[in-house]
Design an enzyme around this catalytic site. Structure first.
Site, PDB file in Angstrom:
ATOM      1  N   ASP A   9      -2.255   2.189  -4.570  1.00  0.00           N
ATOM      2  CA  ASP A   9      -3.479   2.599  -3.904  1.00  0.00           C
ATOM      3  C   ASP A   9      -4.557   1.535  -4.063  1.00  0.00           C
ATOM      4  O   ASP A   9      -4.509   0.705  -4.982  1.00  0.00           O
ATOM      5  CB  ASP A   9      -3.988   3.926  -4.477  1.00  0.00           C
ATOM      6  CG  ASP A   9      -3.043   5.082  -4.172  1.00  0.00           C
ATOM      7  OD1 ASP A   9      -2.365   5.020  -3.129  1.00  0.00           O
ATOM      8  OD2 ASP A   9      -2.971   6.023  -4.986  1.00  0.00           O
ATOM      9  N   HIS A  54       0.821  -1.215   0.000  1.00  0.00           N
ATOM     10  CA  HIS A  54       0.000   0.000   0.000  1.00  0.00           C
ATOM     11  C   HIS A  54       0.855   1.266   0.000  1.00  0.00           C
ATOM     12  O   HIS A  54       0.336   2.372  -0.169  1.00  0.00           O
ATOM     13  CB  HIS A  54      -0.917  -0.013   1.222  1.00  0.00           C
ATOM     14  CG  HIS A  54      -2.203   0.723   1.019  1.00  0.00           C
ATOM     15  ND1 HIS A  54      -2.501   1.414  -0.137  1.00  0.00           N
ATOM     16  CD2 HIS A  54      -3.277   0.882   1.839  1.00  0.00           C
ATOM     17  CE1 HIS A  54      -3.689   1.958  -0.022  1.00  0.00           C
ATOM     18  NE2 HIS A  54      -4.189   1.658   1.167  1.00  0.00           N
TER      19      HIS A  54
END
Length: 381
Positions: A356, A352
């Site tokens: 995204d 992450h």
């Protein structure tokens, strides 16, 4: 003339290796190309063959010791005469491949006491396993401790298992791992495969499996979302302009991930041949260091073991991994109707820090679409 027996060159990512059992003793003759000893790294088991014919005159490093690239572990005399040849009526050294040899070493089985059932007396994995089971029945083959009548065994991890543990902890400690899921109707791929599998095998000499469809779908999605094919280097994002796909394969030694290089340039047949070759050589411990190094993205298929859902762990320094699961008939809603379809849950674990959630979800959606409409991918639509 004495010739040094040296540890083969290891890859840059492998700093040391462990010597397994010597197949020749001091005074015995080795023919050129005959394996002297197995060398285990955290990825593969390498055979160290004699570079010339001669007599083993000195062993400098014993089985179980750690060694590095180029280290001298023994001496071979190309002019000496053997002094420890087998006596009349004594059997020669057992014939066995790296896989049963490795199993015997880990279980503490002396291969000299194993009767080979293979062709020419070759010892098979089944022969070694039978001895292990016999030993395990009355007495455990490893040290035990009994406390209050309860038995425990302590067994050292193999180097590859240590490396797997290290990399898994590294992945979870150094990446912000998140997993997203989707489901895919595999009926279109199943229909396409059933329609052409016989012609495919006849032309290419390999069966048409499902792996090539997943690899091709992943490449298509990686091309659409380049950041999923990227990696983190410090504060930089490294975008890779190539698609080297790691395919996780379970072996007796542990999980290995050989790499399909430039997967975007390969045909379905090329991919199936590579995967079949990797699987066969993984069982024998014959994958090379080069084949297990690198990779920009990985695919793990827990479905072959019956897994329905899992959260795969990223293989660092990669930034994402696709998890495939078992395809099962399930009721689904389709055009207002409840129908039965062969469904497969897909999972993508991703870092992450650079990927995204939107990109991860769309990436997985692209894989789903490529599998549910395989004709579009084939026609580049």
């Amino acid at each position: 003339m004495q010739v040094e027996i040296k540890v083969p060159q290891l890859s840059e990512s492998v700093s040391e290796a462990t010597l397994l059992s010597w197949h020749k003793q001091v005074g015995e003759t080795a023919a050129e190309g005959e394996n002297l000893i197995d060398v285990e790294t955290d990825k593969v088991v390498l055979e160290l063959p004699a570079v010339q014919s001669g007599v083993l005159v000195q062993i400098l490093k014993q089985a179980g010791e750690l060694v590095v690239s180029g280290e001298v572990i023994g001496l071979l005399d190309t002019t000496a005469q053997a002094t420890a040849a087998p006596q009349a009526g004594t059997a020669a050294e057992p014939v066995l491949s790296p896989s049963p040899r490795k199993l015997a070493h880990e279980a503490g089985v002396d291969v000299a006491n194993v009767t080979g059932s293979g062709r020419g007396g070759r010892i098979t994995r089944e022969d070694v396993q039978a001895v292990i089971e016999q030993k395990a029945a009355p007495v455990a083959p490893v040290p035990q401790a009994a406390v209050g009548g309860r038995i425990e065994q302590r067994v050292p991890m193999t180097r590859i298992r240590q490396r797997i543990a290290e990399r898994l902890l590294q992945s979870q400690a150094n990446a912000a791992i998140l997993t997203t899921f989707n489901e895919v109707n595999m009926q279109p791929v199943i229909d396409l495969r059933n329609r052409y599998k016989d012609a495919f095998e006849k032309k290419h000499g390999i069966k048409l499996g499902f792996t090539s469809f997943f690899v091709k779908a992943a490449v298509l999605a990686l091309q659409k979302f380049p950041v999923v094919n990227a990696s983190v280097d410090g504060t930089d994002i490294v975008y890779h302009g190539y698609y080297d796909i790691g395919v996780a394969i379970g072996s007796e030694r542990g999980l290995v991930v050989p790499i399909i290089r430039d997967a975007d340039k390969l045909s379905y047949a090329d991919i199936e041949k590579q995967v079949a070759d990797f699987g066969a050589r993984a069982k024998e411990g014959k994958l090379t260091l080069e084949e297990l190094s690198g990779g920009t993205f990985s695919i793990s298929n827990g479905g072959v073991f019956g897994s329905m859902l899992s959260t795969p762990i990223i293989n660092p320094p990669q930034s994402a991994i696709l998890g495939i699961h078992a395809t099962k008939d399930r009721p689904v809603a389709e055009n207002g109707q409840v129908v039965i379809r062969p469904m497969n849950y897909l999972a993508v674990s991703y870092d992450h820090r650079i990927i995204d959630g939107r990109e991860a979800v769309q990436f997985l959606g692209t894989i789903k679409e490529a599998l549910e409409f395989p004709g579009r991918a084939l026609l580049d639509l």
